[in-house]
Design a protein around this motif. Structure first.
Motif, PDB file in Angstrom:
ATOM      1  N   LEU A 431       0.830  -1.203   0.000  1.00  0.00           N
ATOM      2  CA  LEU A 431       0.000   0.000   0.000  1.00  0.00           C
ATOM      3  C   LEU A 431       0.866   1.256   0.000  1.00  0.00           C
ATOM      4  N   GLU A 432       1.908   1.254   0.800  1.00  0.00           N
ATOM      5  CA  GLU A 432       2.792   2.424   0.843  1.00  0.00           C
ATOM      6  C   GLU A 432       3.440   2.653  -0.519  1.00  0.00           C
ATOM      7  N   SER A 433       3.825   1.569  -1.179  1.00  0.00           N
ATOM      8  CA  SER A 433       4.421   1.691  -2.505  1.00  0.00           C
ATOM      9  C   SER A 433       3.425   2.281  -3.495  1.00  0.00           C
ATOM     10  N   VAL A 434       2.177   1.823  -3.427  1.00  0.00           N
ATOM     11  CA  VAL A 434       1.132   2.341  -4.317  1.00  0.00           C
ATOM     12  C   VAL A 434       0.883   3.818  -4.051  1.00  0.00           C
ATOM     13  N   LEU A 435       0.833   4.205  -2.770  1.00  0.00           N
ATOM     14  CA  LEU A 435       0.600   5.603  -2.423  1.00  0.00           C
ATOM     15  C   LEU A 435       1.739   6.497  -2.914  1.00  0.00           C
ATOM     16  N   CYS A 436       2.945   5.988  -2.860  1.00  0.00           N
ATOM     17  CA  CYS A 436       4.091   6.784  -3.319  1.00  0.00           C
ATOM     18  C   CYS A 436       4.012   7.059  -4.816  1.00  0.00           C
ATOM     19  N   THR A 437       3.543   6.095  -5.573  1.00  0.00           N
ATOM     20  CA  THR A 437       3.530   6.245  -7.033  1.00  0.00           C
ATOM     21  C   THR A 437       2.212   6.814  -7.568  1.00  0.00           C
ATOM     22  N   ARG A 438       1.105   6.633  -6.808  1.00  0.00           N
ATOM     23  CA  ARG A 438      -0.200   7.046  -7.345  1.00  0.00           C
ATOM     24  C   ARG A 438      -0.946   7.997  -6.415  1.00  0.00           C
ATOM     25  N   PHE A 439      -0.231   8.665  -5.545  1.00  0.00           N
ATOM     26  CA  PHE A 439      -0.868   9.528  -4.542  1.00  0.00           C
ATOM     27  C   PHE A 439      -1.808  10.539  -5.193  1.00  0.00           C
ATOM     28  N   GLY A 440      -1.355  11.182  -6.246  1.00  0.00           N
ATOM     29  CA  GLY A 440      -2.151  12.226  -6.885  1.00  0.00           C
ATOM     30  C   GLY A 440      -3.378  11.715  -7.607  1.00  0.00           C
ATOM     31  N   GLN A 441      -3.480  10.395  -7.818  1.00  0.00           N
ATOM     32  CA  GLN A 441      -4.636   9.829  -8.520  1.00  0.00           C
ATOM     33  C   GLN A 441      -5.826   9.599  -7.596  1.00  0.00           C
ATOM     34  N   PHE A 442      -5.585   9.577  -6.292  1.00  0.00           N
ATOM     35  CA  PHE A 442      -6.668   9.331  -5.343  1.00  0.00           C
ATOM     36  C   PHE A 442      -7.534  10.577  -5.185  1.00  0.00           C
TER      37      PHE A 442
END
Length: 655
Positions: A431-442
């Motif tokens: 999840l942390e990895s996903v947030l780092c790469t896709r934070f702006g998409q949420f």
């Protein structure tokens, strides 16, 4: 019903394709009587159509080796589909031939075999021809479209049949016409082409004249639903005619088609409510007979049509859905789960069926299905460890295939239901990895909900708190519905309190006071007033006076304590209003069933973090769960329980 003669012969022509008028001119130079005289054997080939008036037309068609004869039957002759047990004025041999045709057709496995079979026939009806097209569509069309486009649409027999249906639509039986229309639409024949348009026009003309049976109306509606074009006007005409029909005589497939038509006409729901009520009553009697596909379609239609009054039908469909759980497709399971959620229904046996099927099937399911299963578990407060563990593994291995919304729907339940799977380190690392790469998409509210759920299970998104508390992000929250309402500000405040109490190393921005609430809003774990009153009566019996405890106490730390008891340094109980000499504060958490996962003693995340934070704020937390006191039926027994629970080392109390 029309008859088609298929007898192999050839005749001369100079071009592979010609206009209808030119071919009619050519036909005048040829003389055949009922197809008995053989034509000259030349190439290319043609299709011959014979009408009851005895006129002949010869139509050129590239590479066609099959002549087709159409004969219009008299108006009083009935048309029959495969398996229709009705009587027919057509001769017994003719009827037996038709039955044999359908049996043979069902035994063929490829479109090539079907075309070869049709080429070998001497005579067949338009209903038989349309049934052959239906069979081809069943074999050649899947979710991605027509599998063998060139092999089907360019086939000489197929082209011959299409020409015939196109130019002789007015002479077809209604059954043959509409069955062919269904099949051709499924086979991705150009919906704007003259073939489809001719069939649609002829069908609409018969519809307006009231010439269509109930089954014809359903077939027409099914074709229009498949077409997905600007056909709402015709659908409304079909539904208007359906209101005049006897719904009790509809088959399950026909009932499903009518539901789908009504679903497409959702804006006119009130206009057709009487029809809907009759359909709901009939469907209730056949609910147990519905296939997994039909059951999911009906449930989905009831949701779209807001049929909240059809309680008995919904309960029956939900009950029978249990046996179909292993056989639902992804889309069907999503529709069923969404219906359970919409109608607020829950069945333990359905949950058990999900637990048996879902964990072993999750890796083959689409992300939408996985997230819907988790959304169902979350809203119903169902902590299914087999499902949650499997979802964690699916997310770890395939997170990139999930949308940001689906990621939140999959992971928020872990916090809401206060559960960490065995693979928790890998799960939250992913999840942390996903947030780092896709934070702006949420979306802002989705992101806040996701991070808040993490702290409920002591997983702290420290690297992202600075962005959450930034003025820019707070403005984004405010700009999108529901804005900065009390529930959203409660989540922000709890994140801030978590950072303060559990992450003392966090040195980033703080949450400004104007965004903080005075008390947390936790609708999912509200106080059980009846249970609270029973505990208060037990305390009154134990402590003798009401002044020695306070209920629903607001604290400076955003939490509300169910019952607070103050003790001095020697352990004596102080009046609740006293502020001096308070050495210890007891927080009694009276936890009713709504603070636990359904059918379990597992505390929800909101209540777990509250008790954790109260301890960090200096309270001694005493949990009084419903399952420990539900059998204590009088004050004396309740007082004895509370004495042991609150003062386990005291033989007596001095107040």
């Amino acid at each position: 019903m029309a008859l088609m003669s298929l007898k192999g012969f050839r005749f001369c022509a100079r071009k592979a394709a010609a206009s209808r008028s030119a071919l009619m001119t050519l036909s005048k130079s040829l003389s055949f009587i009922s197809g008995q005289q053989q034509s000259p054997r030349c190439s290319p080939l043609a299709m011959r159509m014979w009408h009851s008036k005895g006129k002949f037309q010869y139509v050129l068609s590239r590479n066609i080796h099959v002549p087709v004869r159409i004969q219009s039957l008299s108006a009083n002759e009935a048309a029959h589909l495969c398996g229709d047990p009705g009587s027919s004025p057509v001769s017994d041999n003719r009827w037996m031939d038709e039955q044999m045709f359908f049996r043979k057709l069902q035994g063929l496995d490829t479109s090539k075999e079907i075309f070869e079979f049709l080429s070998s026939l001497e005579i067949m009806s338009d209903i038989m021809a349309s049934a052959a097209l239906q069979r081809i569509s069943e074999m050649e069309v899947d979710g991605s479209g027509l599998k063998n486009s060139e092999g089907i649409l360019e086939n000489e027999v197929f082209r011959a049949l299409c020409f015939q249906f196109k130019y002789e639509s007015s002479k077809l039986s209604s059954t043959g016409l509409l069955s062919a229309l269904q099949a051709l639409i499924k086979l991705r024949v150009d919906p704007q082409g003259s073939l489809i348009m001719n069939l649609l026009s002829e069908g609409q003309e018969r519809l307006e004249k009231g010439q269509l049976t109930t089954k014809n109306l359903c077939d027409f509606g099914e074709a229009l639903l498949e077409l997905e074009g600007p056909s709402c006007v015709i659908l409304e005409q079909i539904l208007s005619r359906m209101q005049e029909k006897d719904i009790t005589k509809c088959s399950p497939s026909e009932m499903v088609t009518v539901y789908r038509m009504l679903q497409r006409s959702v804006r006119e729901r009130e206009q057709y409510q009487d029809l809907l009520n009759r359909m709901n009553n009939v469907t209730l009697t056949i609910a147990s007979q519905l296939s997994p596909r039909f059951l999911s379609i009906v449930l989905n239609s009831l949701v779209v049509l807001h049929q909240t009054q059809a309680v008995s039908l919904v309960i029956a469909l939900c009950k029978h859905s249990v046996k179909h759980v292993p056989y639902f497709t992804d889309d069907e399971l999503v529709h069923v789960l969404e219906a359970f959620l919409y109608f607020g229904h829950r069945q333990q046996i359905f949950t058990e069926a999900l637990e048996r099927h879902v964990p072993k099937s999750l890796f083959a399911m689409r992300p939408e299905t996985v997230s819907t299963v988790m959304k169902y578990c979350c809203q119903k407060m169902i902590l299914s460890k087999p499902i949650f563990d499997a979802v964690a593994e699916v997310f770890i291995s395939g997170a990139d295939g999930f949308t940001t919304e689906q990621i939140a729907e999959c992971l928020v339940p872990f916090g809401t239901l206060n559960y960490l799977p065995p693979s928790a380190p890998l799960l939250f690392g992913k999840l942390e990895s996903v947030l780092c790469t896709r934070f702006g998409q949420f979306q802002p509210h989705t992101l806040l909900k996701l991070l808040h759920s993490c702290v409920l299970v002591q997983r702290y998104p420290v690297n992202f708190l600075a962005k959450i508390f930034s003025p820019y992000f707070l403005q984004q929250l405010k700009a999108q519905p529901p804005g900065l309402d009390r529930f959203v500000t409660s989540q922000l405040t709890q994140l801030f309190l978590t950072a303060t109490l559990e992450c003392p190393f966090y040195e980033g921005p703080k949450l400004l006071p104007k965004y903080q609430v005075k008390a947390f809003l936790m609708p999912g774990s509200s106080l059980d007033v009846h249970l609270l009153n029973r505990v208060k009566n037990g305390l009154l019996y134990l402590l003798k006076k009401r002044i020695y405890f306070a209920s629903e106490v607001s604290t400076p730390y955003f939490y509300t304590v169910d019952i607070e008891i103050k003790l001095d340094e020697e352990g004596f109980v102080l009046p609740a209003a006293q502020l001096e000499e308070v050495h210890r504060r007891l927080a009694l958490c009276v936890d009713g069933q709504n603070r636990f996962c359904i059918n379990s003693h597992h505390l929800l995340g909101e209540e777990a973090i509250k008790q954790r934070h109260l301890k960090l704020l200096g309270y001694e937390v005493v949990q009084i769960p419903f399952f420990e006191i539900e059998s204590l039926n009088n004050c004396r027994r309740m007082a004895a329980y509370l004495h042991k629970k609150i003062f386990p080392h005291a033989y007596g109390l001095r107040c």
